[in-house]
Design a protein around this motif. Structure first.
Motif, PDB file in Angstrom:
ATOM      1  N   LYS B 169       0.647  -1.086   0.038  1.00 24.52           N
ATOM      2  CA  LYS B 169      -0.116  -0.158  -0.088  1.00 24.52           C
ATOM      3  C   LYS B 169       0.871   1.278  -0.046  1.00 24.52           C
ATOM      4  O   LYS B 169       1.925   1.377   0.732  1.00 24.52           O
ATOM      5  CB  LYS B 169      -0.857  -0.009   1.192  1.00 24.52           C
ATOM      6  N   VAL B 170       0.478   2.292  -0.564  1.00 23.40           N
ATOM      7  CA  VAL B 170       1.208   3.583  -0.735  1.00 23.40           C
ATOM      8  C   VAL B 170       0.008   4.623  -0.598  1.00 23.40           C
ATOM      9  O   VAL B 170      -0.853   4.844  -1.529  1.00 23.40           O
ATOM     10  CB  VAL B 170       1.870   3.737  -2.130  1.00 23.40           C
ATOM     11  N   ALA B 171       0.387   5.640   0.243  1.00 24.61           N
ATOM     12  CA  ALA B 171      -0.442   6.513   0.618  1.00 24.61           C
ATOM     13  C   ALA B 171       0.157   7.701   0.459  1.00 24.61           C
ATOM     14  O   ALA B 171       1.298   7.885   1.048  1.00 24.61           O
ATOM     15  CB  ALA B 171      -1.042   6.321   1.980  1.00 24.61           C
ATOM     16  N   VAL B 172      -0.522   8.935  -0.100  1.00 21.89           N
ATOM     17  CA  VAL B 172      -0.025  10.037  -0.069  1.00 21.89           C
ATOM     18  C   VAL B 172      -0.697  11.296   0.791  1.00 21.89           C
ATOM     19  O   VAL B 172      -2.007  11.123   0.836  1.00 21.89           O
ATOM     20  CB  VAL B 172       0.099  10.803  -1.598  1.00 21.89           C
ATOM     21  N   TYR B 173      -0.056  12.045   1.720  1.00 19.47           N
ATOM     22  CA  TYR B 173      -1.274  12.733   2.614  1.00 19.47           C
ATOM     23  C   TYR B 173      -0.409  14.078   2.395  1.00 19.47           C
ATOM     24  O   TYR B 173       0.716  14.608   1.986  1.00 19.47           O
ATOM     25  CB  TYR B 173      -0.584  12.421   4.187  1.00 19.47           C
ATOM     26  N   ASP B 174      -1.469  15.143   2.804  1.00 20.60           N
ATOM     27  CA  ASP B 174      -1.230  16.551   2.452  1.00 20.60           C
ATOM     28  C   ASP B 174      -0.650  17.149   3.574  1.00 20.60           C
ATOM     29  O   ASP B 174      -0.272  16.510   4.352  1.00 20.60           O
ATOM     30  CB  ASP B 174      -2.620  17.253   1.859  1.00 20.60           C
ATOM     31  N   LEU B 175      -0.249  18.400   3.800  1.00 24.37           N
ATOM     32  CA  LEU B 175       0.354  18.829   4.947  1.00 24.37           C
ATOM     33  C   LEU B 175      -0.238  18.668   6.080  1.00 24.37           C
ATOM     34  O   LEU B 175       0.648  18.776   7.145  1.00 24.37           O
ATOM     35  CB  LEU B 175       0.784  20.488   4.447  1.00 24.37           C
ATOM     36  N   SER B 176      -1.555  18.626   6.080  1.00 25.54           N
ATOM     37  CA  SER B 176      -2.162  18.735   7.526  1.00 25.54           C
ATOM     38  C   SER B 176      -2.370  16.966   7.855  1.00 25.54           C
ATOM     39  O   SER B 176      -2.900  16.749   8.801  1.00 25.54           O
ATOM     40  CB  SER B 176      -3.594  19.124   7.254  1.00 25.54           C
ATOM     41  N   GLY B 177      -1.744  16.188   6.999  1.00 24.24           N
ATOM     42  CA  GLY B 177      -1.974  14.767   7.346  1.00 24.24           C
ATOM     43  C   GLY B 177      -3.271  14.163   6.744  1.00 24.24           C
ATOM     44  O   GLY B 177      -3.504  12.855   7.017  1.00 24.24           O
ATOM     45  N   ALA B 178      -4.057  14.678   5.910  1.00 25.79           N
ATOM     46  CA  ALA B 178      -5.169  14.299   5.138  1.00 25.79           C
ATOM     47  C   ALA B 178      -4.621  13.347   4.275  1.00 25.79           C
ATOM     48  O   ALA B 178      -3.847  13.556   3.372  1.00 25.79           O
ATOM     49  CB  ALA B 178      -6.117  15.356   5.026  1.00 25.79           C
ATOM     50  N   LEU B 179      -5.350  12.288   4.014  1.00 32.92           N
ATOM     51  CA  LEU B 179      -5.040  11.211   2.914  1.00 32.92           C
ATOM     52  C   LEU B 179      -5.535  11.891   1.470  1.00 32.92           C
ATOM     53  O   LEU B 179      -6.684  12.315   1.343  1.00 32.92           O
ATOM     54  CB  LEU B 179      -5.845   9.896   3.080  1.00 32.92           C
ATOM     55  N   LEU B 180      -4.696  11.832   0.669  1.00 31.37           N
ATOM     56  CA  LEU B 180      -5.126  12.342  -0.788  1.00 31.37           C
ATOM     57  C   LEU B 180      -5.119  11.078  -1.475  1.00 31.37           C
ATOM     58  O   LEU B 180      -6.106  11.528  -2.584  1.00 31.37           O
ATOM     59  CB  LEU B 180      -3.862  13.309  -1.157  1.00 31.37           C
ATOM     60  N   GLU B 181      -4.328  10.272  -1.563  1.00 33.52           N
ATOM     61  CA  GLU B 181      -4.321   9.328  -2.564  1.00 33.52           C
ATOM     62  C   GLU B 181      -3.723   8.102  -1.919  1.00 33.52           C
ATOM     63  O   GLU B 181      -2.950   8.198  -1.220  1.00 33.52           O
ATOM     64  CB  GLU B 181      -3.552  10.053  -3.692  1.00 33.52           C
TER      65      GLU B 181
END
Lengths: 196, 317, 184
Positions: B169-181
């Motif tokens: 699994k690979v996850a990308v998070y924004d600067l606030s830690g919210a999941l983007l992708e």
């Protein structure tokens, strides 16, 4: 908080209210709802399946006794969870033969956090059965049709709600509901020979 | 040839399940093992892409033999299509229109996660941390956090399977830690070998566009003061969206996150300023007769900084 | 066992059953051991999927044992207890104290003397956030597009990364490419 959890909380609150107004059968429904979770939680401390049943039952009794002072400042399960942990810890203390004449206050429970745990009492037979069950579940999941496997994986591993899964899979919520149920049934059918 | 189908047989017990050797692995070592495994092993599975709140499930195949690699994604939902990477070449075949598009992408390594620089170089821009262990699709995995050292790039988390070191699994998070992708395997199998798919060549019933190799000339713009770590790696001049005039495309990367910069004639359909599509942020501005757009899987500030630092190179037309 | 009931048990475990239906289902489970067993098995499956091991399940007579012990306990009678929880959590602390004090004044407990568990601030350990919180810069107002996007954006995405050619955005054909390139 997601709306589906709110429905669950609302149900708990209604049941607590009914118990507080004299309906003991309403407490049975809370026990039904949380029996598995509380036994699991207690077993993390007690590490003995058979004794976990007794300690978990004790936790439910203690919770009932404290229900009069439950004000709903937290969710019922959160409150029950804490009582179960303290009950388990008290049990461990009594097993370690420390002098614990007085009941442990909640605030003091953390003092005894590092008490040595009892060794697990898993029998070889139980360990073997555990492995077989997990392997059977894995195989059953691998054989599920694609959409059922994705749905149950998103539910169990990603913790997504039905609504979120429906959006993600671009299908109605009812379809998600059905897929998850049928996935569970398919797995359960494979487990029947092991558990019966 | 015997096909060895691997299922994880590692079970967790409460104490002592991890080997002493496992416990010494650092995040960087695990990532290095992962990069190695991704290129060397034959494996397949079902992958779920979660982008822009939309989920798509595809079959994934990676074949490797004597230094040759091929990655393949086959859609399970309409519109049916197949994307194949053979080394530098990527082809996409659309079943309904029988169209095949070829492209040259020397800078891409994987459909799953791209490490285009060494981990030592990346360590100047990101911190690597082993955050724990979790199960993904019932496989035990190391949880690796890749945390940016500044605000110009996003954090990632990769779950690396403990036995074979493949990404689960690979996850990308924004600067606030919210999941983007997120990209996640719902099942994954390592095989001794997998067949290489022969990419369909053009025939009477299909259309295909092939790469023409030519000298594109010089880039007509420069990027001044890009955020630290982002370097230019690729330039192409393309024909896009029925435009008669070519579009200059510059690709920059910090080794993990990539940014494309486009320059073309002004287009009234594309408003200036920021916008985003899923995890991808865009920033467009007009510059003389041109419109420049910076876009990538990076924070809005990053594309804005790059776009505002673009200057036209007069005399290079 | 009716499939509809089994599906409702599955929903109940996921907290996806409306309140009234959940209540009705729990009442059925209370009187039917087959439903209780089904619920326990579904929970065991969920546990095994997540934890890689067999769960310790409650025994089939767990609920009955607790119930029989509860029968020996005093019965609560708090006639004016009212649903306050959801509303109360929105109230300020001072309002909560006032409301609590008023209700305490009218509690009646028909019982032997019982030692109560002190009400405590319940804190459940929450999972750590997945990533270190990166200091946030002043935000750029960014309009957010959803698919389908316009042709130009779509072409930019596809040229940027082949991963975007995997998008199932119907209606967008791949753009014609005659690519001249130079590799740096």
């Amino acid at each position: 908080m997601k709306s589906h959890s709110r429905a669950s909380e609302q149900l708990d609150e209604d049941l607590v209210l009914r118990v507080q107004q004299g309906d003991k059968s309403a407490y049975d429904l809370l026990v039904i709802k949380y029996q598995h979770k509380i036994v699991q939680l207690v077993n993390r401390y007690v590490k003995d399946p058979s004794e976990s049943q007794d300690v978990a039952q004790e936790a439910f009794i203690k919770a009932y006794r404290a229900l009069g002072s439950f004000r709903g400042e937290s969710a019922f399960y959160t409150w029950l969870y804490r009582i179960a942990i303290n009950t388990a810890k008290n049990y461990l203390m009594s097993r370690s033969r420390r002098n614990v004449d007085m009941q442990i206050d909640v605030q003091d429970a953390e003092v005894y956090e590092n008490l040595p745990q009892l060794h697990g009492q898993e029998t070889p037979e139980r360990e073997l059965l555990s492995r077989e069950i997990v392997e059977t579940i894995k195989t059953a999941i691998a054989k599920l049709p694609e959409e059922m496997r994705v749905a149950i994986m998103l539910r169990e591993f990603e913790g997504m709600s039905y609504e979120e899964i429906a959006q993600a899979m671009d299908c109605p919520v009812g379809t998600v509901r059905s897929r998850i149920f049928r996935a569970r049934e398919a797995i359960d059918n494979k487990l029947t020979p092991l558990l019966d | 040839m015997t096909v060895v189908v691997r299922f994880i047989l590692l079970f967790f017990f409460s104490i002592g399940s991890a080997s002493a050797e496992d416990s010494k692995l650092t995040a960087k070592q695990i990532l290095a093992n992962m990069i190695q495994a991704m290129g060397a092993l034959n494996y397949e599975g079902t992958v779920v892409f979660l982008r822009n709140s939309k989920l798509e499930t595809m079959k994934y195949f990676h074949a490797a033999e004597q230094g040759r690699e091929q990655e393949r994604l086959v859609s399970l939902n309409s519109p049916l299509r197949e994307v194949v990477r053979n080394g530098d070449q990527v082809s996409c075949r659309y079943n309904d229109t029988q169209t095949v598009v070829f492209d040259h992408r020397p800078y891409e390594r994987s459909f799953l996660v791209n490490f285009s620089r060494s981990l030592d170089e990346l360590a100047n821009l990101y911190d690597f941390a082993l955050s724990g262990e979790e199960d993904v699709a019932m496989f035990p995995a190391y949880v690796i956090d890749i945390r940016p050292k500044d605000e110009f790039r996003y954090a990632r988390r990769i779950w690396v399977e403990k036995l074979q070191f493949l990404p689960l699994k690979v996850a990308v998070y924004d600067l606030s830690g919210a999941l983007l992708e997120q990209v996640v395997f719902t099942e994954q199998h390592v095989k001794e070998a997998l067949p290489f798919s022969e990419v369909q060549s053009a025939n009477a019933n299909s259309q295909s566009q092939a790469i023409k190799d030519n000298n594109p000339g010089k880039l007509r713009f420069i990027v001044t003061n890009p955020p630290v770590g982002f370097k230019e790696i690729y330039f192409a001049r393309r024909t896009m969206h029925d435009s008669r005039l070519p579009v200059d495309h510059l690709l920059m990367t910090d080794g993990l996150a990539s940014i494309s910069v486009y320059m073309e004639n002004k287009n009234p359909d594309l408003a200036s300023g920021p916008r985003s599509v899923g995890v991808v942020n865009f920033y467009s501005r007009n510059l003389d007769d041109y419109q420049v757009t910076a876009m990538g899987e990076v924070p809005p500030l990053t594309v804005k900084t790059i776009a505002e630092g673009i200057g036209i190179k007069y005399g290079s037309r | 066992m009716h499939e509809d009931l089994m599906q409702k048990i599955s929903q109940l475990l996921d907290d996806e059953l409306p309140q009234k239906e959940a209540l009705s289902l729990l009442q059925k489970i209370r009187t039917r051991s087959d439903l209780n067993n089904k619920m326990r098995r579904y929970e065991a499956i969920t546990y095994a999927i997540k934890n890689h091991e067999m769960s310790v399940s409650s025994t089939s007579d767990f609920v009955a044992s607790v119930s029989s012990r509860i029968q020996r306990e005093p019965t609560y009678m708090i006639p004016n207890a009212e649903r306050r929880v959801v509303r109360e959590r929105r109230l300020t602390r001072s309002h909560k104290i006032a409301a609590t004090a008023a209700s305490v004044a009218i509690i009646a407990f028909v019982a032997h003397t019982q030692r109560h568990e002190p009400a405590s601030n319940i804190q459940v350990a929450t999972a750590k956030p997945p990533v270190k919180q990166v200091p946030q810069m002043a935000e750029i107002e960014t309009p957010r597009d959803s698919y389908p996007v316009n042709q130009q954006i779509n072409d930019y995405l596809q040229a940027h990364s082949s991963i975007y050619t995997t998008n199932d955005q119907a209606g967008f054909q791949p753009y014609a490419q005659v690519t001249h390139y130079s590799q740096k």
